[in-house]
Design an enzyme around this catalytic site. Structure first.
Site, PDB file in Angstrom:
ATOM      1  N   ALA A  67       0.843  -1.199   0.000  1.00 50.76           N
ATOM      2  CA  ALA A  67       0.000   0.000   0.000  1.00 50.76           C
ATOM      3  C   ALA A  67       0.874   1.243   0.000  1.00 50.76           C
ATOM      4  O   ALA A  67       1.396   1.649   1.038  1.00 50.76           O
ATOM      5  CB  ALA A  67      -0.922  -0.015   1.212  1.00 50.76           C
ATOM      6  N   GLY A  68       1.055   1.838  -1.172  1.00 52.25           N
ATOM      7  CA  GLY A  68       1.933   2.985  -1.312  1.00 52.25           C
ATOM      8  C   GLY A  68       1.200   4.307  -1.279  1.00 52.25           C
ATOM      9  O   GLY A  68       0.029   4.385  -0.893  1.00 52.25           O
ATOM     10  N   GLY A  69       1.892   5.364  -1.726  1.00 52.48           N
ATOM     11  CA  GLY A  69       1.329   6.699  -1.668  1.00 52.48           C
ATOM     12  C   GLY A  69       0.292   6.979  -2.727  1.00 52.48           C
ATOM     13  O   GLY A  69      -0.595   7.811  -2.531  1.00 52.48           O
ATOM     14  N   LEU A 116      -0.600   4.124  -5.363  1.00 48.65           N
ATOM     15  CA  LEU A 116      -1.194   2.860  -5.791  1.00 48.65           C
ATOM     16  C   LEU A 116      -1.086   1.795  -4.706  1.00 48.65           C
ATOM     17  O   LEU A 116      -0.158   1.805  -3.899  1.00 48.65           O
ATOM     18  CB  LEU A 116      -0.502   2.342  -7.058  1.00 48.65           C
ATOM     19  CG  LEU A 116      -0.672   3.145  -8.346  1.00 48.65           C
ATOM     20  CD1 LEU A 116       0.185   2.529  -9.453  1.00 48.65           C
ATOM     21  CD2 LEU A 116      -2.134   3.200  -8.777  1.00 48.65           C
ATOM     22  N   GLU A 152       8.843  -2.154   4.070  1.00 47.36           N
ATOM     23  CA  GLU A 152       8.711  -2.158   2.614  1.00 47.36           C
ATOM     24  C   GLU A 152      10.036  -2.375   1.894  1.00 47.36           C
ATOM     25  O   GLU A 152      10.065  -2.991   0.817  1.00 47.36           O
ATOM     26  CB  GLU A 152       8.064  -0.864   2.132  1.00 47.36           C
ATOM     27  CG  GLU A 152       8.832   0.394   2.468  1.00 47.36           C
ATOM     28  CD  GLU A 152       8.104   1.635   1.976  1.00 47.36           C
ATOM     29  OE1 GLU A 152       7.889   1.760   0.754  1.00 47.36           O
ATOM     30  OE2 GLU A 152       7.750   2.481   2.822  1.00 47.36           O
ATOM     31  N   THR A 164       5.930   7.094  -6.292  1.00 47.81           N
ATOM     32  CA  THR A 164       5.598   8.508  -6.174  1.00 47.81           C
ATOM     33  C   THR A 164       6.875   9.313  -5.976  1.00 47.81           C
ATOM     34  O   THR A 164       7.071  10.367  -6.579  1.00 47.81           O
ATOM     35  CB  THR A 164       4.631   8.733  -5.001  1.00 47.81           C
ATOM     36  OG1 THR A 164       3.499   7.866  -5.145  1.00 47.81           O
ATOM     37  CG2 THR A 164       4.150  10.169  -4.962  1.00 47.81           C
ATOM     38  N   MET A 171       6.198  13.759  -9.204  1.00 47.27           N
ATOM     39  CA  MET A 171       6.634  14.956  -9.922  1.00 47.27           C
ATOM     40  C   MET A 171       6.112  14.941 -11.357  1.00 47.27           C
ATOM     41  O   MET A 171       5.686  15.982 -11.881  1.00 47.27           O
ATOM     42  CB  MET A 171       8.159  15.047  -9.921  1.00 47.27           C
ATOM     43  CG  MET A 171       8.704  16.279 -10.616  1.00 47.27           C
ATOM     44  SD  MET A 171      10.509  16.406 -10.431  1.00 47.27           S
ATOM     45  CE  MET A 171      10.824  17.869 -11.420  1.00 47.27           C
ATOM     46  N   TYR A 187      -3.176   9.891 -15.693  1.00 47.83           N
ATOM     47  CA  TYR A 187      -1.799   9.412 -15.876  1.00 47.83           C
ATOM     48  C   TYR A 187      -1.561   8.838 -17.270  1.00 47.83           C
ATOM     49  O   TYR A 187      -0.562   9.163 -17.920  1.00 47.83           O
ATOM     50  CB  TYR A 187      -1.466   8.357 -14.821  1.00 47.83           C
ATOM     51  CG  TYR A 187      -0.107   7.714 -15.010  1.00 47.83           C
ATOM     52  CD1 TYR A 187       1.053   8.371 -14.620  1.00 47.83           C
ATOM     53  CD2 TYR A 187       0.017   6.461 -15.604  1.00 47.83           C
ATOM     54  CE1 TYR A 187       2.304   7.806 -14.809  1.00 47.83           C
ATOM     55  CE2 TYR A 187       1.266   5.882 -15.797  1.00 47.83           C
ATOM     56  CZ  TYR A 187       2.403   6.558 -15.399  1.00 47.83           C
ATOM     57  OH  TYR A 187       3.637   5.993 -15.598  1.00 47.83           O
ATOM     58  N   SER A 199       6.141   1.710 -10.188  1.00 44.94           N
ATOM     59  CA  SER A 199       4.942   1.949 -10.993  1.00 44.94           C
ATOM     60  C   SER A 199       5.106   3.091 -11.988  1.00 44.94           C
ATOM     61  O   SER A 199       4.340   3.186 -12.951  1.00 44.94           O
ATOM     62  CB  SER A 199       3.753   2.238 -10.069  1.00 44.94           C
ATOM     63  OG  SER A 199       4.051   3.305  -9.181  1.00 44.94           O
TER      64      SER A 199
END
EC number: 2.7.1.33
Length: 265
Positions: A7-9, A11, A70, A99, A123, A137, A225
């Site tokens: 569970a990222g920032g 996705l 992680e 991210t 960015m 995106y 990603s």
């Protein structure tokens, strides 16, 4: 069935393994409540979590799951994917471009974080939106593929017009440094986005090569990603890595390294 969730920032990456088969899927972090509902329908003994929001997910599950750091999860997952794809490396830098960007050194036995920068997919999306108004995106990365960087980025060959440069003419001397020399031209959204992606790729690569040299390896594995649907970023990173004398590796499903690694730790 075993489930790994990173569970990222931006996705949420999900890996499911059952009977020797593996499936990969992603959800937006804004859909985290739906992911939690789905996980609560699964056996907690089979759920493995990692990433910045793993603790929050774990708190909302019906029972305790396994939660991993992680960086360790990504290292383990990448190790598995490298071997499955025929890359047997004694040591390497792995650069995780999500991210933001995190850099790690691995010797096949353990990993250590050796750097990190705020330049990454965040960015590309944020600055890309400010310059073009495009928030989607896929539309953003699709548009960027046809951009002309030469009227925006100042390259070494633009400075050494009539003489042989001491370094490769294709190197960027100044990102966005050619804009004021082309005020009579129109800068398209594609041009702007191509230059945004290029500066991200060049910074990522420069950092990767620097830490690779510090740790006496020429191998750099790029995951994350931000490479999805982004051939331009892949090309910039690959070309700069080779130009600097290192060997780049792109790993299929590399963005899922953390989720996969959480299953196998």
């Amino acid at each position: 069935m075993k489930i790994g969730v990173d569970a990222g920032g931006t996705l949420i990456k999900i890996v499911q393994e059952k009977n020797g088969e593996r499936t990969y899927s992603t959800r937006l972090t804004t859909e985290i409540e739906e992911v939690i509902q789905w996980l609560n329908q699964q056996d907690c003994n089979n759920i493995n979590l990692t990433g910045g929001q793993a603790a929050m997910i774990n708190e909302q599950l019906n029972c305790e799951s396994r939660v991993f750091v992680e960086f360790d999860a990504a290292a383990k997952g990448l190790e598995i994917l490298l071997e499955e794809q025929g890359h047997f490396l004694d040591d390497y830098i792995f650069t995780n471009v999500g991210t933001g960007t995190s850099l790690h050194f691995s010797n096949g036995k353990a990993q250590k974080r050796v750097g990190g920068i705020g330049t990454g997919g965040g960015m590309i999306q944020g600055l890309g939106y400010l310059l073009t108004g495009i928030s989607n995106y896929k539309q953003l990365t699709d548009t960027a593929q046809n951009g002309n960087r030469d009227i925006i980025d100042l390259k070494v060959k633009h400075i050494y017009k009539d003489s042989e440069p001491p370094i490769s003419g294709d190197l960027t001397a100044a990102n966005f440094g050619n804009v004021l020399h082309h005020l009579d031209e129109s800068f398209t959204d594609a041009d702007k986005l191509a230059s945004v992606i290029a500066v991200v790729g060049e910074v990522i690569t420069t950092m990767s090569i620097t830490v690779a040299r510090e740790h006496n390896t020429k191998n750099v594995a790029y995951i994350g990603s931000s490479f999805h649907n982004n051939d331009l970023l892949k090309d910039v990173v690959k070309d700069y890595t080779v130009l600097r004398g290192c060997e780049p590796y792109y790993i299929e499903h590399g963005a899922f390294s953390g989720a996969l690694g959480s299953i196998h730790l």
